[in-house]
Design a protein around this motif. Structure first.
Motif, PDB file in Angstrom:
ATOM      1  N   LEU A  96       0.813  -1.215   0.000  1.00 56.91           N
ATOM      2  CA  LEU A  96       0.000   0.000   0.000  1.00 56.91           C
ATOM      3  C   LEU A  96       0.849   1.270   0.000  1.00 56.91           C
ATOM      4  N   ILE A  97       1.997   1.238   0.675  1.00 59.75           N
ATOM      5  CA  ILE A  97       2.845   2.438   0.719  1.00 59.75           C
ATOM      6  C   ILE A  97       3.917   2.425  -0.370  1.00 59.75           C
ATOM      7  N   LEU A  98       3.921   1.392  -1.200  1.00 58.74           N
ATOM      8  CA  LEU A  98       4.936   1.286  -2.255  1.00 58.74           C
ATOM      9  C   LEU A  98       4.897   2.466  -3.225  1.00 58.74           C
ATOM     10  N   PRO A  99       3.723   2.943  -3.667  1.00 61.03           N
ATOM     11  CA  PRO A  99       3.723   4.119  -4.560  1.00 61.03           C
ATOM     12  C   PRO A  99       4.397   5.339  -3.933  1.00 61.03           C
ATOM     13  N   PHE A 100       4.169   5.547  -2.629  1.00 60.21           N
ATOM     14  CA  PHE A 100       4.828   6.675  -1.958  1.00 60.21           C
ATOM     15  C   PHE A 100       6.334   6.477  -1.913  1.00 60.21           C
ATOM     16  N   ILE A 101       6.774   5.245  -1.624  1.00 63.93           N
ATOM     17  CA  ILE A 101       8.214   4.966  -1.557  1.00 63.93           C
ATOM     18  C   ILE A 101       8.866   5.206  -2.917  1.00 63.93           C
ATOM     19  N   ILE A 102       8.227   4.718  -3.974  1.00 60.15           N
ATOM     20  CA  ILE A 102       8.775   4.901  -5.325  1.00 60.15           C
ATOM     21  C   ILE A 102       8.842   6.396  -5.664  1.00 60.15           C
ATOM     22  N   GLY A 103       7.768   7.123  -5.358  1.00 65.18           N
ATOM     23  CA  GLY A 103       7.763   8.562  -5.635  1.00 65.18           C
ATOM     24  C   GLY A 103       8.830   9.305  -4.850  1.00 65.18           C
ATOM     25  N   ALA A 104       9.022   8.924  -3.584  1.00 64.75           N
ATOM     26  CA  ALA A 104      10.033   9.584  -2.754  1.00 64.75           C
ATOM     27  C   ALA A 104      11.438   9.327  -3.291  1.00 64.75           C
ATOM     28  N   VAL A 105      11.677   8.089  -3.727  1.00 62.82           N
ATOM     29  CA  VAL A 105      13.006   7.742  -4.254  1.00 62.82           C
ATOM     30  C   VAL A 105      13.277   8.468  -5.568  1.00 62.82           C
TER      31      VAL A 105
END
Length: 290
Positions: A20-29
């Protein structure tokens, strides 16, 4: 009392939260961490492709960069106190219960929305031309026209005045804090015979000290990164006396194609803003604690 036992729903694994938080992690990276690291690396890359502090040494020895830093600090020191004072004054005037007061609050906030609009900046630019509205008004009062774009202080004043006109966001924060203050304090002050000025300095101002600090930090950071107004209104003139650090970074990157210098200046700006915020925290620590 019987304790409840919570079981995982069917089909939900321990990796569900991570997914669920993977999109945020990808965007942050991709959009925060990678540009951050890449900018720092480019800032350390010299003309030969090696890693050194050559760009930083060149910046510190360059009179243009020192002038840009000086202009930015001067602009910040003039604008921020004026903006806080005007915002607080207007918030006090609008903190009343009158019929139609919401219309006035909206009207005072609108410049903050329009301030960065290109059309408004162009209009502001023409207001201060040699035959602009400002000089026409001065002529009617018997005052000689001012060469706004030829005088360094006058040119900087134009930019400060534009940003001072956009006090709406700061005013809204002050107004929200004023409306949240306990009415009992003012009732007690009225019973004790305190006037408006004594009430302001004894009750209102102490209650607002944390909000003043928040606005001080936000406006300082915004002023240190100024770019649009001087770029569109004065172009950095006359003789670079209104060229801010933001303009210097833009010119090094897109006019001269010097990525190393542009990124190095960006990091110096980041460090300077961090130091200023730390100093503000340090000098106002006791004030905020009391």
């Amino acid at each position: 009392m019987r304790s409840r036992i919570y079981r995982n729903p069917v089909g939900v694994s321990k990796f569900t939260g991570l997914v669920l938080i993977l999109p945020f992690i990808i965007g942050a990276v991709l959009f925060i961490i990678y540009p951050f690291v890449y900018s720092f690396t480019v800032g350390l890359t010299d003309n030969n492709g090696g890693m050194s502090f050559e760009n930083y040494r060149n910046i510190l020895s360059d009179s243009s960069s020192r002038q840009a830093f000086g202009v930015t600090l001067k602009y910040t020191l003039i604008l921020v106190p004026l903006k806080l004072a005007v915002s607080l004054l207007v918030a006090l005037l609008l903190n009343c219960e009158l019929k139609g007061i919401g219309i006035f609050r909206t009207a005072f906030y609108i410049p903050s929305i329009l301030g960065s609009n290109l059309a408004v900046i162009i209009m502001w630019q023409y207001l201060f031309t040699s035959d602009g509205l400002v000089n026409q008004l001065l002529s009617t009062m018997g005052i000689a026209p001012v060469g706004w774009y030829g005088d360094p202080d006058a040119a900087l004043f134009i930019i400060v005045l534009l940003r001072l006109w956009e006090f709406g966001s700061t005013m809204v924060i002050f107004l929200a804090a004023l409306r949240d203050m306990p009415k009992e304090l003012y009732d007690a002050a009225k019973v004790d015979g305190c006037g408006n000025i004594r009430t302001f300095f004894s009750i209102t101002l102490p209650q607002l000290k944390r909000i003043i600090f928040i606005n001080l930090i936000l406006q300082t950071i915004a002023a240190m990164q100024e770019f649009n107004a001087p770029y569109m209104i004065t172009g950095g003139g006359p003789l670079g006396n209104t060229r801010t650090i933001g303009m210097y970074i833009y010119e090094e990157m897109f006019r001269y194609g010097d990525e190393g210098t542009a990124n190095a200046v960006s990091w110096l700006l980041f460090v300077i803003i961090g130091l200023i915020v730390m100093l503000l925290y340090k000098f106002t620590e006791k004030l905020r604690r009391d």
